[in-house]
Design a protein around this motif. Structure first.
Motif, PDB file in Angstrom:
ATOM      1  N   LEU A 102      67.749 -23.803  -8.885  1.00  0.00           N
ATOM      2  CA  LEU A 102      66.890 -23.091  -7.932  1.00  0.00           C
ATOM      3  C   LEU A 102      67.043 -21.590  -8.146  1.00  0.00           C
ATOM      4  N   TYR A 132      68.301 -25.686   1.929  1.00  0.00           N
ATOM      5  CA  TYR A 132      68.307 -26.281   0.583  1.00  0.00           C
ATOM      6  C   TYR A 132      69.686 -26.836   0.250  1.00  0.00           C
ATOM      7  N   ARG A 136      70.913 -30.871  -0.008  1.00  0.00           N
ATOM      8  CA  ARG A 136      71.473 -31.401  -1.260  1.00  0.00           C
ATOM      9  C   ARG A 136      72.916 -31.861  -1.092  1.00  0.00           C
TER      10      ARG A 136
END
Ligand code: VGL
Ligand code: ZN
Length: 197
Positions: A102, A132, A136
């Motif tokens: 990312l 994010y 994850r």
């Protein structure tokens, strides 16, 4: 899950850049070398529109490194840097950007600076990075990059406050050290529970 956050390893923060950090380029090979040890790799990119409110050139009568009061609090005025799409905003050419999961861009709001990878300088507007990382399954982050006393510091403190276990690899960071900012940053990070390892 343990993520590596690589903060602002961009041409403008390296020698000959618009806001050069001494030795900024010396950490790039070392950052590449540790990327493989992490479950996730995130890069941040300082990404300002031309005429950004953090630029001294946008404030008549001010010079770079002056302090001004913005609606959200005190703000250092910087030389024009990391303007969207320019070579200065690009990552250092040796950084292995292909290994990133990312890339988070920050500082794109013309009215608010954003040192932290998590919040703009109003400390209210999120970048989305915390969500994010959580989605994850990341619980632990290690930060490296530029500059230790500004964007790494703010990112590390916000990460700790967001509940992540936070490490800073000082050997893979370099500082601006403006009027004692490095000592202040070390205090802030230590106070937030960040460890240097
Ligand atoms: C930074 C000043 C202005 C940094 C970014 O990456 O530390 N410092 N914009
Ligand atoms: Zn900036």
């Amino acid at each position: 899950m343990h993520a590596l956050l690589v903060i602002d390893v961009q041409n403008d923060f390296c020698p000959q850049g618009a806001l050069a950090v001494a030795g900024g380029d010396e950490i790039v090979a070392g950052i590449n070398a540790v990327m493989g040890r992490f479950d996730a790799v995130v890069l941040t990119q300082d990404w300002h529109p031309a005429g950004h409110s953090s630029f001294a050139s946008s404030h008549a009568g001010n010079a770079p490194y002056d302090m001004v009061d913005m609606a959200y609090g005190p703000q250092v005025l910087w030389p024009d840097h990391c303007i969207q799409g320019t070579r200065g905003a690009a990552f250092h050419p040796v950084l292995e950007t292909d290994r990133a999961d990312l890339i988070v861009r920050k500082g794109f709001n013309p009215a608010i600076d954003s040192y932290s990878a998590f919040f703009e300088n109003d400390h209210k507007t999120p970048t989305g990075l915390a969500g994010y990382l959580r989605t994850r399954g990341v619980q632990e982050v290690t930060l490296v990059g530029l500059a230790l006393d500004f964007c790494v510091n703010y990112s590390a403190v916000d990460a700790a406050q967001a509940g992540f276990k936070v490490h800073v690899r000082r050997d893979l960071c370099r500082a601006i050290d403006l009027n004692g900012s490095l000592a202040e940053a070390e205090k802030a990070m230590t106070g937030a529970g960040v460890t240097f390892d």
